[in-house]
Write an enzyme that holds these catalytic residues in place. Structure first.
Site, PDB file in Angstrom:
ATOM      1  N   GLY A  90       0.791  -1.218   0.000  1.00 51.21           N
ATOM      2  CA  GLY A  90       0.000   0.000   0.000  1.00 51.21           C
ATOM      3  C   GLY A  90       0.822   1.265   0.000  1.00 51.21           C
ATOM      4  CG  ASP A 250       0.632  -8.670   6.518  1.00 48.21           C
ATOM      5  OD1 ASP A 250       0.019  -9.205   7.446  1.00 48.21           O
ATOM      6  OD2 ASP A 250       0.974  -7.466   6.528  1.00 48.21           O
TER       7      ASP A 250
END
Length: 491
Positions: A90, A250
């Site tokens: 992101g 993650d």
């Protein structure tokens, strides 16, 4: 002069579902804070050119170099146990890959380089403080001999980012053997895309585990390889008092490197339940929980690989459980062997595990500094009549009782006092990136535009095992009013 990156990109050649093609967002006025010149040379890059204004523009994402194929990688992940089916890069863009001087493929990624399709309403930027923290701690981790992503450069952008307040913006150039995570496999598993899982697994084997290319059951072997590397990695963390702080799937690297240094910290006083991360309210990722969480994350990876194991679900699960069952022994062997080295034992005997555990228990009860206790114990090994480590204990008698047993045990080995001390000093650092030092560096940079403390701390931490008399104060634990009780992600 032209900045040349000898890119040889492989991940961006995978199907489009693996990533989003996106360029970094240009910034106003990039200025280089720090270039890791030795790492640049290792990557086959010219540090003199990278230090030019043109180099700063590339390292800030204002200019995309020739041969780059910028992408934001897709992945999912369990965040504090809660599954999020789409996360992804992101605020990071992978520029491309280069082959370093040792023939190893390395990712070059810009972190804080602007929004991507995975930003989830975030600004995609990074503040200066977290960039400096990751640079300091990742390079310190490398110097400690622990597998890790590394920091090539830190650049200020000439812009501000808004967090609680307006802060200077910055970009970190991060280098990794790859940025493939457990969450990368989860991204495709939740979509039941078995072909993509197989494609990803084949890519990982070729890139990180080439010795498995001829294996009879390569995907079973892949899981076993990742289990072994993660078990060894977490053992290494514990042996230096490192707390990752946000061990989400993650943030769990398939290559076995330490990745994502958000709220990470090194312990001062030894406390198995120590938590620093402001978002870890329940202590899920506390120091002593890290082996258990690593296995939990690996179990999520195993779930993703089940379709590649067998069409028989029950058989696949049983085979995965057998492989996961190797984690505990692999971790324990690495951790116990490391502890024996830390207390100067060259051989393994019955009772050694109890001896090292009793020391840790006494350290916890007496708030002994983790790093200095072991380092001073090494000093005492070279001078058996000394009691350097004793001063770390609130109740010195607790150390005296243990030290008596330790001296009896070391007397059973033929090594000289000097040999034992040298061996202990080689594994017990005197300098770690202490939280209060990092915070002081960040405040000097953010508030006063003063990077001299940052440069000096990075210099000291590059040689963590060496006595550096001119910088002896960097080994000191914090005074009560200097203690850092919480660390933050920076997003």
């Amino acid at each position: 002069m032209t900045v040349h990156f000898p890119f040889q990109n492989s991940y961006s050649a995978l199907p489009d579902s693996f990533f989003a093609r996106v360029a970094p967002t240009p910034v106003a006025a990039p200025r280089l804070i720090k270039l890791n010149r030795p790492l640049a040379l290792q990557l086959g890059l010219d540090p003199d050119v990278l230090e030019t204004p043109e180099g700063a523009e590339i390292l800030a994402g204002k200019t995309v170099p020739a041969g780059a194929d910028p992408i934001a990688m897709a992945y999912a992940g369990h965040q504090f146990g809660q599954f999020v089916p789409q996360l992804g890069d992101g605020r990071a863009v992978l520029l491309g890959e280069v082959i370093d001087k040792d023939g190893i493929r390395r990712d070059i990624q810009l972190k804080g380089s602007g929004p991507t399709p995975f930003s989830r309403r975030g600004d995609g930027r990074a503040a200066l403080g977290p960039v400096l923290r990751e640079y300091i701690v990742s390079e310190a981790t490398f110097a400690l001999g622990i597998p890790t992503t590394r920091s090539l450069a830190a650049v200020v952008t000439g812009e501000h980012v808004i967090r609680e307040t307006a802060l200077p913006g910055a970009v970190l150039t991060r280098v990794a053997s790859s940025h493939i995570r457990v969450g990368t496999f989860q991204f495709f598993a939740v979509r039941r895309d078995t072909d993509a899982i197989r494609r990803l697994a084949d890519h990982v084997i070729a890139r990180h585990y080439p010795e498995l290319l001829g294996a009879e059951r390569p995907y079973h072997a892949l899981l076993g390889g990742v289990v072994a590397r993660q078990a060894d990695l977490v053992a290494r963390w514990l042996l230096v008092g490192f707390i990752h702080g946000v061990m989400n799937t993650d943030n769990s690297s398939i290559s076995g490197e330490t990745i994502d240094y958000g709220p990470c910290a090194f312990m001062d006083a030894y406390n198995p339940a120590q938590v620093f991360s402001s978002i870890d309210e329940m202590g899920r990722y506390a120091y002593a929980n890290q082996p258990r969480i690593a296995l939990w994350n690996l179990t999520r990876l195993a779930e993703c690989l089940l379709p590649l194991f067998s069409d028989d679900q029950e058989k696949a699960v049983a085979e995965a459980q057998d492989i996961l069952g190797t984690f505990s022994e692999t971790f324990s062997d690495a951790y116990q062997a490391g502890l024996r080295k830390k207390v100067g034992l060259f051989t393994e005997r019955d009772g050694d595990d109890a001896l090292t555990q009793d020391l840790l228990d006494a350290m916890a009860k007496n708030q002994a500094d983790f790093t200095l206790t072991f380092r001073k114990l090494g000093d005492a090994a070279g001078d058996p009549a000394a009691d350097y480590a004793r001063a770390q204990f609130m109740d010195p008698a607790a150390f005296d009782e243990w030290a008596r047993r330790w001296h009896e045990r070391t007397a059973l080995e033929p090594q000289s006092a000097a040999e034992r001390q040298a061996a202990m000093h080689a594994v017990n650092p005197i300098f770690i990136p202490r939280n209060h030092r990092i915070e002081a560096v960040i405040q000097a940079a953010v508030n006063d535009n003063n990077y001299a403390p940052f440069e000096e701390l990075v210099k000291v931490l590059a040689k963590p095992f060496d006595d550096q008399p001119d910088y002896a104060a960097y080994a000191d634990p914090p005074l009560p009013d200097q203690r850092v009780l919480q660390t933050f992600c920076g997003t």
